[in-house]
Write an enzyme that holds these catalytic residues in place. Structure first.
Site, mmCIF file in Angstrom:
data_model
loop_
_atom_site.group_PDB
_atom_site.id
_atom_site.type_symbol
_atom_site.label_atom_id
_atom_site.label_comp_id
_atom_site.label_asym_id
_atom_site.label_seq_id
_atom_site.Cartn_x
_atom_site.Cartn_y
_atom_site.Cartn_z
ATOM 1 N N ILE A 1 0.940 -0.934 0.446
ATOM 2 C CA ILE A 1 -0.370 -0.094 0.360
ATOM 3 C C ILE A 1 0.322 1.478 0.013
ATOM 4 O O ILE A 1 1.778 1.531 0.616
ATOM 5 C CB ILE A 1 -1.283 -0.392 1.401
ATOM 6 N N HIS B 1 8.250 4.097 -1.788
ATOM 7 C CA HIS B 1 8.689 2.895 -1.353
ATOM 8 C C HIS B 1 8.480 1.620 -1.925
ATOM 9 O O HIS B 1 8.747 0.436 -2.555
ATOM 10 C CB HIS B 1 9.100 2.265 0.741
ATOM 11 N N PHE C 1 0.963 -14.471 -8.976
ATOM 12 C CA PHE C 1 0.569 -13.165 -8.519
ATOM 13 C C PHE C 1 -0.273 -12.562 -7.753
ATOM 14 O O PHE C 1 -1.483 -11.871 -8.347
ATOM 15 C CB PHE C 1 1.463 -11.832 -9.375
#
Ligand code: INI
Length: 159
Positions: free
Chosen positions: A83, A89, A114
């Site tokens: 998230i 990042h 995935f």
């Protein structure tokens, strides 16, 4: 008439491994529940399922590789929830995890699916973990079953 190949959604005797990230486990526990429910409903025996928890999504490819290396599993299902935060990042994690998982598909010749959410908000993630946008854990497990069955039909002499 063309030869049509497609994977049946009825599991065989293959074992399935699930790698699930603990980071954002409010979401990933729901993805895991969705994946387990799907495996069971499609005929995978309880003793043929192995679940490995990892700290975060970044660690998923390494654990998935260790499981694939055992040659015990017909497929590995990868589940995580990345998230977006206030920095970039998440972008580094997303790209590396997607690339790492794709590499494993080719290196080990088994489906490594995935089921890693890449969302902007927790709300979007929950929507995709059993909320109004379905459950991506379910989809990743279903894709794994279908691909295991499809690959079983693609053997020399059969195609
Ligand atoms: N891991 C996630 O699975 N989701 C995230 O949203 C996340 N964020 O945002 O930081 C995250 N970070 C941890 C990362 O996957 C590694 O566990 C950590 O960097 C140690 O290697």
């Amino acid at each position: 008439m063309p030869q049509i190949l497609s994977g049946r959604l009825i599991a065989g005797t293959e074992a399935y491994a699930i790698v699930v990230a603990r980071f954002n486990d409010l979401v990933t526990q729901r993805l895991l529940d969705g994946a387990l429910d799907t495996l069971r409903r499609h005929g995978v025996a309880e003793e043929s399922i192995t679940v490995a928890w990892v700290p975060g999504s970044f660690e998923i490819p390494l654990a998935a590789e260790a499981l694939a290396k055992t040659h015990k599993f017909g497929a590995v299902i990868c589940l995580g929830a990345v998230i977006q935060g206030q920095t970039t990042h998440h972008e580094y994690i997303n790209h590396q995890v997607a690339a790492g998982i794709m590499r494993l598909n080719h290196e080990y010749g088994i489906p490594v699916s995935f089921g890693v959410l890449t969302c902007q908000t927790m709300e979007q993630a929950l929507d995709r973990a059993g909320g109004k946008a379905g459950n991506k854990g379910h989809e990743a497990a279903l894709a794994a079953i279908e691909m295991v069955q499809l690959l079983a039909t693609i053997t020399p002499g059969q195609v």
